[in-house]
Design an enzyme around this catalytic site. Structure first.
Site, PDB file in Angstrom:
ATOM      1  CB  THR A  19     -41.665 -27.275 -26.643  1.00 20.52           C
ATOM      2  OG1 THR A  19     -42.574 -27.343 -25.563  1.00 20.52           O
ATOM      3  CG2 THR A  19     -41.869 -25.895 -27.173  1.00 20.52           C
ATOM      4  CB  CYS A  20     -38.116 -29.835 -29.575  1.00 16.69           C
ATOM      5  SG  CYS A  20     -37.200 -29.048 -28.358  1.00 16.69           S
TER       6      CYS A  20
END
Length: 161
Positions: free
Chosen positions: A48-49
């Site tokens: 996600t990052c």
């Protein structure tokens, strides 16, 4: 105790990769007299990052700067070498400062630690974003565990009006 809107940022230090290797960045230098967007991720190179969080700030970069933001910085409980490599991978150079909080000392000072020991990741930082104006927290967006809903670049743009 978790930091909140209206609080002064605690004193501390980060590390970033400079031209000659790791270099310290004090909170006084980062926040003093500046409008700073600081966002944090649980880990560099995590899905996600890498796919959403950093790209959301790269996409919003010009608009954030146009709204008076002096600095955009990403903090993670990783070392400066990892953050430097991740910044290159994300093409963040010149736009987002990639700040390492390798021992989670600053994360703990903010009261935003996240225990991922059971997943083999140790103590990390919760996913969040904040606007800091001359060292004072003006907005704070803390994600629920496993979520990416309120801490991206689009939310920060909306909060700046």
């Amino acid at each position: 105790m978790t930091i909140k809107v209206g609080d002064k940022m605690p004193k501390g230090q980060f590390t970033r990769m400079g031209a000659n290797g790791p270099e310290p960045v004090s909170t006084d230098d980062l926040f003093g007299g500046k409008k700073v967007v600081l966002f944090s991720v649980p880990g560099a190179f995590t899905p996600t990052c890498s796919a959403k969080h950093v790209p959301s700030y790269l996409a919003a970069y010009d608009k954030l700067k146009a709204k008076g933001v002096d600095t955009i910085a990403c903090m993670s409980v990783n070392d400066a070498f990892v953050m430097g490599a991740w910044g290159r991978d994300q093409h963040a150079g010149g736009k987002i400062q990639m700040l390492a909080d390798g021992s989670a000392a600053y994360t703990k000072a903010l009261g935003l630690e996240l225990d991922l020991t059971a997943r083999g990741m140790g103590i990390r930082c919760q996913r969040f974003s904040m606007l800091v104006d001359d060292g004072v927290v003006k907005t704070l967006n803390i994600e629920a565990p496993g979520k990416f809903e309120v801490s991206g670049g689009e939310t920060m743009l909306a909060q700046l009006g």
